[in-house]
Design an enzyme around this catalytic site. Structure first.
Site, PDB file in Angstrom:
ATOM      1  N   HIS A 199       0.712  -1.053  -0.486  1.00 23.90           N
ATOM      2  CA  HIS A 199      -0.107   0.090   0.040  1.00 23.90           C
ATOM      3  C   HIS A 199       0.556   1.313  -0.154  1.00 23.90           C
ATOM      4  O   HIS A 199       0.521   2.478  -0.674  1.00 23.90           O
ATOM      5  CB  HIS A 199      -0.988  -0.137   1.201  1.00 23.90           C
ATOM      6  CG  HIS A 199      -1.944   0.883   0.755  1.00 23.90           C
ATOM      7  ND1 HIS A 199      -3.287   0.749   0.374  1.00 23.90           N
ATOM      8  CD2 HIS A 199      -2.147   2.155   1.860  1.00 23.90           C
ATOM      9  CE1 HIS A 199      -3.689   2.207   0.618  1.00 23.90           C
ATOM     10  NE2 HIS A 199      -3.072   3.106   1.273  1.00 23.90           N
ATOM     11  N   HIS A 208     -10.078   2.456  -1.248  1.00 21.90           N
ATOM     12  CA  HIS A 208     -10.216   2.160  -0.193  1.00 21.90           C
ATOM     13  C   HIS A 208     -11.179   0.693  -0.110  1.00 21.90           C
ATOM     14  O   HIS A 208     -11.741   1.156   1.333  1.00 21.90           O
ATOM     15  CB  HIS A 208     -11.600   3.453   1.484  1.00 21.90           C
ATOM     16  CG  HIS A 208     -10.151   3.580   2.135  1.00 21.90           C
ATOM     17  ND1 HIS A 208     -11.085   4.050   3.092  1.00 21.90           N
ATOM     18  CD2 HIS A 208      -8.740   3.587   2.560  1.00 21.90           C
ATOM     19  CE1 HIS A 208      -9.968   4.245   4.161  1.00 21.90           C
ATOM     20  NE2 HIS A 208      -9.200   4.362   3.590  1.00 21.90           N
TER      21      HIS A 208
END
Length: 768
Positions: free
Chosen positions: A49, A95
């Site tokens: 990420h 997300h």
């Protein structure tokens, strides 16, 4: 001396998502074993990420430069020059994992995070878009996920006062339990200088502003870099909780602070919180940062250094401020009801030093966290995976002969991926700020007016606008990631062209399964190749984006269910005159209807076909074949012709052919206008289902009124290489009538089509 209490190394590595080889490398870089807080810092910063350890070499192949590109990859957002003194910041981020376990807050904080990326650059947010994916709505669990995600997006965007103007929603079984939530934001620069994130000036104070720090969002970056399972529901503490009203004040306070010139660097606290903001500021500036956690405003007592450093509490920012100006700046934020504290300083030594309770809690080279991070090496398959090669053997002749075209069209209009998304859009405030020219459903792209921003008189009032879209044909990508990714870029550019906007630049969100399988990495690599090729041909450089991997769900039998690879393309374009913006609805009876691009009767053109189409999936219940190969040169030419026609005021409407092919595109324009059509299609040697429902072909449907006809004929005559086919005309009688040379193939009341189209989602969501 760094404090280093003993801890269970194996358990800690598992918790942080690190490998034994990572431990060895960390020890080598530090010259000692890391303490628990330091290991946590490495865990989040070495996650996919944050550092793109699996994808960085692939991303390096993207084109990133161009005459309109002011800021490319590496900053919080890309920035492009729109002309007329207008500069646009824009970016997309995901997300996904948080939304899977806590859909409302996961989606809401995704919106908050992307907005911070925009205003951290010194830009005022002006619009939001989103790209969403869910499993079939026949499953109540997927209905619940969709309800929560849409409500979360609506809550944050509506409360913060930024319009949600566009997006896309698609459905497939592969997304069951692993929804995709990609949020894109646009902002207009308000500061003369673009605010960067690299620390500047040894001794300059480091100031924390915004909300307080708590234990919410702990380890969110590592959580977002792992597969989902039934145990993921226990990871709700890894999901942040947002406050859009606080963020609204934060936007205004930050833009005031940037305009004052007191802030020399800024970084929002998103994934990895204080750890990421400190280390990235230090690494980008080639300097160091010292951070005193005892000065960080906390909302909970007894927090450890580890918790402070990894908290992902929302609505927080970190600034480097000109020495001597910190008190004035902090007073400015306190007037807005926000926390502001002097928490550190810039160091000459390129390290991140963390103090807690008067002792050194962590000390790590900045580049070890945010620059010189690990890269995973994966062998790339030299041949496509065997299962895909087997599917590519399918041909259109294997489809059953179409017996009822009207029934097939109605079924496609009832497909939730194709059907009206009004159930979603009506929950969003699309008109707040009063700059929305065209929003979701009315045209192929959203258009927002560019107005002079508060406190910036250098931007003269104009009739200019910006258009934006998000696109991904995930069925195509599932069958051929390279062609599918090319098609995603091509469709985004085509959508912008259909409103009269010149495509300028791309922000990408690569949503993929695990790259640790040979097929998974091949899919990612081929999609990146496709994006790169298409962006080069269409002259749309990539300014940044997001990579979200490990999107797969553990099944009851222990196997992993990967999502369809989904490289979402966010694209922005400049609109010179918003009064010329063209929508998809027919405008008046008698207007002539034309198809630009591959003609419907062409049964051999490789850029047009039924493999990977909505019709194929509807008919067979599965995907097969190799999707059409986009002709990017033709795509560029089609876009240029459409934009020129709109600039000259020749088109009454424009709509691209995508999901469902020609028949669905014609029906959508009828539904939007409550007008009918009388169209005659030449079938030639092609099967009727190909003529009506094939996808691809760089195709746009336009309508032209009689007064514009001579100029239109002159324009298409000057583009002899492009195929432009007259299909028929718009009718006052609201019937959709399609004939072939031999017979009427389809005759439906527009009202019936509209009822199916508009009811498909509400019916499945069990709402009116």
């Amino acid at each position: 001396m760094v404090s280093s209490p003993a801890y269970d190394i194996a358990a800690a590595l598992k918790q942080e998502g690190l490998k034994p080889s990572d431990w060895d490398e960390i020890c080598r870089r530090l010259g000692r074993e890391p303490n628990r807080a330091e290991l946590g810092m490495f865990g989040v910063m070495w996650s996919e990420h944050c550092c793109y350890r699996n994808s960085r070499p692939l991303l390096s192949g993207f084109p990133t430069e161009g005459p309109r590109i002011l800021v490319g990859p590496g900053e919080n957002a890309g920035v492009v020059d729109l002309g007329g003194g207008h500069r646009l910041a824009f970016k997309i981020e995901s997300h996904n994992h948080p939304s899977a376990v806590e859909p409302f807050q996961g989606a809401a904080t995704g919106v908050g995070g992307i907005l911070r990326d925009i205003f951290t650059m010194g830009a005022r947010p002006i619009a939001l878009l989103n790209a969403l994916r869910f499993g079939p709505l026949e499953d109540p669990a997927n209905v619940g996920l969709m309800e929560g995600v849409v409500a979360g997006i609506a809550h944050y965007g509506n409360c913060v006062g930024v319009p949600t103007v566009g997006g896309e929603v698609a459905f497939d079984p592969s997304y069951s339990g692993n929804p995709l939530v990609n949020a894109m934001a646009l902002g207009l620069m308000e500061t003369e200088e673009i605010v960067k994130s690299g620390a500047i000036g040894v001794g300059n104070p480091v100031v924390y502003v915004g909300s307080t720090t708590g234990r919410d969002g702990m380890g969110g970056a590592s959580f977002a870099s792992a597969e989902l399972s039934a145990d993921s529901l226990d990871d709700r503490p890894a999901v942040q909780v947002g406050d859009p009203f606080l963020e609204k004040g934060l936007i205004e306070a930050c833009l005031e602070a940037f305009a004052s010139g007191d802030v020399v660097a800024a970084q929002d606290m998103g994934a990895a919180g204080l750890t990421c903001s400190c280390s990235e500021m230090a690494a980008k500036g080639g300097l160091g940062v010292e951070l005193d956690l005892d000065r960080v405003p906390a909302r909970e007592t007894g927090m450890t250094a580890y918790e402070f450093l990894l908290s992902e509490s929302q609505e927080r920012m970190l600034f480097v401020v000109k020495a001597g100006r910190e008190d004035a700046l902090m007073q400015r934020f306190r007037r807005w009801g926000l926390q502001a504290a002097l928490v550190g300083k810039v160091l000459q030594e390129p390290i991140v030093r963390v103090l807690h309770h008067g002792a050194v809690a962590a000390e790590v080279p900045a580049t070890a966290l945010a620059d010189d991070t690990p890269i995973e090496k994966h062998a790339l398959l030299q041949e496509p995976p065997a299962d895909l090669q087997a599917l590519w053997g399918w041909t259109e002749q294997e489809l059953p002969v179409l017996s009822d075209a009207a029934a097939a069209l109605l079924q496609l209009l009832d497909d939730p991926t194709i059907a009206s998304k009004q159930w979603v859009h009506r929950q969003y405030d699309q008109q707040v700020l009063a700059n929305t020219v065209v929003s979701s459903g009315a045209a192929d792209a959203a258009v927002v007016r560019l107005r002079p921003q508060q406190g910036n008189g250098s931007m003269a009032a104009s009739n200019r606008g910006v258009a934006a879209t998000v696109d991904c044909p995930n069925r195509w990508v599932a069958l051929d990631p390279e062609r599918g990714a090319q098609a995603a870029v091509a469709e985004a550019a085509r959508n912008l062209s259909c409103v009269g906007a010149e495509p300028l630049a791309v922000t990408d969100n690569l949503n993929f399964p695990s790259p640790e399988t040979p097929k998974g990495f091949w899919q990612l690599a081929m999609a990146c190749r496709g994006i790169s090729d298409a962006c080069r041909t269409l002259n749309t450089p990539v300014t940044g984006g997001n990579v979200s991997l490990y999107n797969e769900t553990k099944q009851d039998d222990g196997t992993m269910q990967p999502i369809h690879p989904t490289p979402v393309i966010g694209m922005v374009g400049g609109v010179d005159d918003i009064s010329r913006v063209t929508c998809l609805a027919w405008q008046q009876p008698g207007d002539a209807i034309f198809l630009i691009g591959v003609p419907p009767e062409d049964g051999a053109d490789p850029s047009l076909g039924l493999a990977g189409s909505a019709y194929q999936q509807q008919t067979l219940g599965s995907l097969a074949g190799r999707p059409p190969k986009p002709d990017l040169a033709i795509e560029a030419a089609v876009g240029s012709l459409v934009r020129e026609a709109i600039a000259q005021g020749l088109l009454a409407s424009a709509h691209d052919c995508s999901d469902g092919g020609l028949a669905v595109a014609l029906a959508e324009s009828c539904i939007a206008s409550d007008l009918g059509i009388s169209v005659t299609l030449s079938t030639g040697s092609a099967r009727l289902e190909r003529v009506l429902f094939a996808e691809g072909g760089s195709r746009v449907i336009v309508s032209v009124n009689a007064a514009s006809f001579p100029a239109w004929e002159q324009l298409i005559g000057s583009n002899p290489a492009l195929c432009v086919t007259q299909l028929g005309s718009v009718t006052l009688e609201a019937r959709l009538v399609i004939r072939s040379e031999s017979a009427v193939q389809l005759d439906l009341e527009v009202e019936r089509c509209a009822a199916v189209f508009r009811d498909a989602l509400p019916r499945r969501m069990h709402s009116e």
